[in-house]
Write an enzyme that holds these catalytic residues in place. Structure first.
Site, mmCIF file in Angstrom:
data_model
loop_
_atom_site.group_PDB
_atom_site.id
_atom_site.type_symbol
_atom_site.label_atom_id
_atom_site.label_comp_id
_atom_site.label_asym_id
_atom_site.label_seq_id
_atom_site.Cartn_x
_atom_site.Cartn_y
_atom_site.Cartn_z
ATOM 1 N N ASP A 40 0.928 -1.003 0.012
ATOM 2 C CA ASP A 40 0.050 0.443 -0.320
ATOM 3 C C ASP A 40 0.534 0.988 0.152
ATOM 4 O O ASP A 40 2.267 0.970 0.593
ATOM 5 C CB ASP A 40 -0.943 0.284 1.285
ATOM 6 C CG ASP A 40 -2.361 1.095 1.207
ATOM 7 O OD1 ASP A 40 -2.558 2.159 0.665
ATOM 8 O OD2 ASP A 40 -3.446 0.278 0.717
ATOM 9 N N ASP A 58 4.048 2.864 -4.558
ATOM 10 C CA ASP A 58 2.910 4.134 -4.984
ATOM 11 C C ASP A 58 2.427 3.246 -6.092
ATOM 12 O O ASP A 58 3.119 3.129 -7.320
ATOM 13 C CB ASP A 58 4.105 5.521 -5.420
ATOM 14 C CG ASP A 58 2.353 6.496 -5.777
ATOM 15 O OD1 ASP A 58 1.507 5.942 -5.882
ATOM 16 O OD2 ASP A 58 2.770 7.545 -5.895
ATOM 17 N N LEU A 59 1.128 3.167 -6.200
ATOM 18 C CA LEU A 59 1.126 2.295 -7.484
ATOM 19 C C LEU A 59 1.518 3.163 -8.936
ATOM 20 O O LEU A 59 1.822 2.919 -10.625
ATOM 21 C CB LEU A 59 -0.322 2.082 -7.681
ATOM 22 C CG LEU A 59 -0.984 0.827 -6.825
ATOM 23 C CD1 LEU A 59 -2.609 1.017 -6.493
ATOM 24 C CD2 LEU A 59 -0.673 -0.353 -7.431
ATOM 25 N N GLY A 79 -5.882 -2.584 -4.353
ATOM 26 C CA GLY A 79 -5.339 -0.593 -4.131
ATOM 27 C C GLY A 79 -5.631 0.468 -5.480
ATOM 28 O O GLY A 79 -6.108 0.084 -6.215
ATOM 29 N N GLY A 80 -5.696 1.472 -4.602
ATOM 30 C CA GLY A 80 -6.271 2.740 -6.025
ATOM 31 C C GLY A 80 -6.816 3.795 -5.249
ATOM 32 O O GLY A 80 -7.499 3.158 -4.293
ATOM 33 N N SER A 118 -15.493 -1.827 -9.957
ATOM 34 C CA SER A 118 -16.770 -1.236 -8.913
ATOM 35 C C SER A 118 -18.234 -1.224 -9.479
ATOM 36 O O SER A 118 -18.155 -1.814 -11.438
ATOM 37 C CB SER A 118 -16.472 -0.235 -8.446
ATOM 38 O OG SER A 118 -17.413 0.837 -8.307
ATOM 39 N N TYR A 143 -14.385 8.039 -10.988
ATOM 40 C CA TYR A 143 -13.561 6.705 -11.191
ATOM 41 C C TYR A 143 -13.724 5.668 -11.761
ATOM 42 O O TYR A 143 -13.652 4.282 -11.374
ATOM 43 C CB TYR A 143 -14.561 6.741 -8.974
ATOM 44 C CG TYR A 143 -14.372 4.812 -8.520
ATOM 45 C CD1 TYR A 143 -12.728 5.098 -8.149
ATOM 46 C CD2 TYR A 143 -15.223 4.926 -8.148
ATOM 47 C CE1 TYR A 143 -13.395 4.051 -7.135
ATOM 48 C CE2 TYR A 143 -15.382 3.896 -7.205
ATOM 49 C CZ TYR A 143 -14.694 2.784 -6.608
ATOM 50 O OH TYR A 143 -14.211 1.497 -6.202
HETATM 51 P P1 NAI Z 1 -10.129 2.258 0.951
HETATM 52 O O1 NAI Z 1 -9.794 3.307 -0.253
HETATM 53 O O2 NAI Z 1 -10.374 1.784 1.955
HETATM 54 O O3 NAI Z 1 -8.262 1.001 -0.233
HETATM 55 C C1 NAI Z 1 -7.894 1.416 -1.071
HETATM 56 C C2 NAI Z 1 -6.525 1.283 -0.777
HETATM 57 O O4 NAI Z 1 -5.689 1.733 -1.972
HETATM 58 C C3 NAI Z 1 -6.170 2.497 0.338
HETATM 59 O O5 NAI Z 1 -5.700 1.454 1.772
HETATM 60 C C4 NAI Z 1 -5.275 3.296 -0.087
HETATM 61 O O6 NAI Z 1 -4.302 4.166 0.402
HETATM 62 C C5 NAI Z 1 -4.417 2.969 -1.705
HETATM 63 N N1 NAI Z 1 -3.809 3.198 -2.382
HETATM 64 C C6 NAI Z 1 -4.544 4.418 -3.006
HETATM 65 N N2 NAI Z 1 -3.991 5.120 -3.642
HETATM 66 C C7 NAI Z 1 -2.120 4.237 -3.891
HETATM 67 C C8 NAI Z 1 -1.514 4.686 -4.574
HETATM 68 N N3 NAI Z 1 -0.845 5.480 -5.516
HETATM 69 N N4 NAI Z 1 -0.353 3.256 -4.491
HETATM 70 C C9 NAI Z 1 -0.598 2.210 -3.699
HETATM 71 N N5 NAI Z 1 -1.839 2.416 -3.121
HETATM 72 C C10 NAI Z 1 -3.021 3.073 -3.128
HETATM 73 O O7 NAI Z 1 -10.827 1.303 -0.163
HETATM 74 P P2 NAI Z 1 -11.334 -1.037 0.356
HETATM 75 O O8 NAI Z 1 -13.178 0.127 0.533
HETATM 76 O O9 NAI Z 1 -10.829 -1.254 0.571
HETATM 77 O O10 NAI Z 1 -11.571 -0.804 -1.428
HETATM 78 C C11 NAI Z 1 -10.573 -1.839 -2.091
HETATM 79 C C12 NAI Z 1 -10.470 -1.890 -3.781
HETATM 80 O O11 NAI Z 1 -12.388 -2.537 -3.727
HETATM 81 C C13 NAI Z 1 -10.792 -0.499 -4.477
HETATM 82 O O12 NAI Z 1 -10.378 -0.195 -5.137
HETATM 83 C C14 NAI Z 1 -11.610 -0.096 -4.431
HETATM 84 O O13 NAI Z 1 -12.343 0.713 -5.229
HETATM 85 C C15 NAI Z 1 -12.489 -1.745 -4.438
HETATM 86 N N6 NAI Z 1 -14.315 -1.096 -4.523
HETATM 87 C C16 NAI Z 1 -14.613 -1.332 -3.407
HETATM 88 C C17 NAI Z 1 -15.769 -1.503 -2.838
HETATM 89 C C18 NAI Z 1 -16.028 -1.069 -0.934
HETATM 90 O O14 NAI Z 1 -17.722 -1.659 -0.748
HETATM 91 N N7 NAI Z 1 -15.040 -1.432 -0.779
HETATM 92 C C19 NAI Z 1 -17.014 -1.388 -3.955
HETATM 93 C C20 NAI Z 1 -16.367 -1.146 -5.098
HETATM 94 C C21 NAI Z 1 -15.009 -1.428 -5.690
HETATM 95 C C1 15L Z 2 -17.081 1.504 -4.581
HETATM 96 O O1 15L Z 2 -16.448 1.463 -5.377
HETATM 97 C C2 15L Z 2 -16.371 3.138 -3.264
HETATM 98 O O2 15L Z 2 -15.174 1.891 -2.880
HETATM 99 C C3 15L Z 2 -17.404 2.049 -2.402
HETATM 100 O O3 15L Z 2 -16.540 3.624 -1.326
HETATM 101 C C4 15L Z 2 -18.421 2.604 -1.714
HETATM 102 O O4 15L Z 2 -19.450 3.556 -2.116
HETATM 103 C C5 15L Z 2 -19.141 1.423 -2.828
HETATM 104 O O5 15L Z 2 -18.773 1.733 -3.988
HETATM 105 C C6 15L Z 2 -20.820 1.481 -3.399
HETATM 106 O O6 15L Z 2 -20.980 1.796 -4.652
HETATM 107 O O7 15L Z 2 -21.427 1.932 -2.568
#
Ligand code: NAI
Ligand code: 15L
Length: 273
Positions: A40, A58-59, A79-80, A118, A143
């Site tokens: 991360d 960093d991605l 990540g992202g 997503s 996004y």
């Molecule tokens: P989050 O925001 O908690 O975790 C994403 C991680 O990516 C963070 O720890 C952040 O530091 C890291 N990150 C951001 N920019 C970066 C970079 N330049 N280099 C390296 N790492 C970087 O999000 P969450 O909820 O854990 O989601 C994880 C993945 O699943 C994401 O890709 C998100 O788009 C996707 N997702 C999540 C959903 C949800 O309901 N939680 C729904 C749809 C998709």
């Molecule tokens: C996503 O893609 C986001 O990462 C998460 O934070 C939520 O907003 C989720 O979709 C959602 O649609 O509920």
């Protein structure tokens, strides 16, 4: 849920390991590999076992991602940037980042990637529509566009180089559904874990797109084109219905009540112009 898998992978890479879902998967995927390399840009808690390798990265940094991917057998790419932001903030982590991951995978012989896509790839569909993985994409945000690009990247790298991907169009993966919309989009952590494991181990996935939702009463997504993964969600948002419906009822034209992508469809414009 505990994994029933054997140590099929020698070294598995998990990106986004400091994030909400990364923290969950960090614990739950440890049975899938001899070594779990977690990464991360944000601080990660110290290794919980000698089996973990912690590699900050960093991605957006191409050479750092190439070093990160060297020596791994498969990648769970979570990540992202995970919410809507100005395009310039999405570009490095999500658009350049997904290219760096795939190009590094090609160079280092990685054959399978699980991509955290997503529901915002299809967020402009209405909540009264049911769609499958072949429905035309309707991204609802920069996004969502970045995730759509990631899916295209996956198709290209399979067609050109044979690198397989399962793109999981995650709905809303949180401990509980937070509003009425999430009664449909909720994906429990157990079901997320099952889906990632199926995505890692199912044979011949090519580039498969699967919707990530639990066994909720009203789901807008038809996963028949991903049946070969064998994903069988066990949880349901119904157990939270009373709690969610105790919230004030939003207006009928609130995006959260109309669009599959909810509020993302109304984010921006950014920059004040
Ligand atoms: P989050 O925001 O908690 O975790 C994403 C991680 O990516 C963070 O720890 C952040 O530091 C890291 N990150 C951001 N920019 C970066 C970079 N330049 N280099 C390296 N790492 C970087 O999000 P969450 O909820 O854990 O989601 C994880 C993945 O699943 C994401 O890709 C998100 O788009 C996707 N997702 C999540 C959903 C949800 O309901 N939680 C729904 C749809 C998709
Ligand atoms: C996503 O893609 C986001 O990462 C998460 O934070 C939520 O907003 C989720 O979709 C959602 O649609 O509920």
């Amino acid at each position: 849920m505990t994994t029933t898998s054997t140590h099929r992978f020698n070294r598995l890479l998990l990106t986004g390991a400091a994030g909400g879902l990364g923290k969950v998967l960090r614990l739950r995927l440890k049975g899938c590999a001899e070594v779990l390399r977690i990464s991360d840009i944000s601080p990660m808690s110290p290794a919980i076992s000698p089996q973990e390798e912690i590699v900050p990265c960093d991605l957006a940094d191409k050479s750092a991602v190439h070093a990160l991917v060297e020596g791994v057998d498969a990648i769970v790419h979570f990540g992202g940037v995970s919410v809507e932001r100005p395009f310039e903030e999405i570009l490095g982590p999500n658009i350049c980042g997904v290219f760096h991951i795939y190009e590094a995978a090609r160079r280092h012989g990685v054959k399978r990637i699980i991509f955290a896509s997503s529901n915002h790839v299809i967020g402009f569909y209405k909540q009264d529509q049911t769609i499958d993985a072949h429905a035309q994409r309707r991204p609802d945000s920069y996004y969502g566009l970045s995730k759509s690009y990631g899916e295209d990247m996956a198709t290209f790298y399979f067609d050109r180089y044979g690198i397989e991907t399962v793109s999981i169009r995650i709905g809303s993966s949180f401990p509980e559904p937070q509003n009425r919309r999430m009664m449909s989009t909720w994906l429990s952590f157990d079901d997320l874990t099952q889906l990632v494991e199926r995505a890692l181990y199912a044979p011949n996935v090519g580039h498969t797109v699967v919707y990530g939702a639990s066994n909720n009463l009203n789901v807008w997504w038809d996963n028949r084109f991903a049946a070969h993964l064998g994903f069988e969600p066990k949880d349901s948002s119904e157990v939270f219905r009373d709690k969610v419906e105790a919230q004030p009822m939003p207006a009928a034209n609130d995006p959260n009540m109309v669009y599959q992508g909810g509020a993302f469809v109304a984010a921006g414009p950014f920059g004040g112009e």
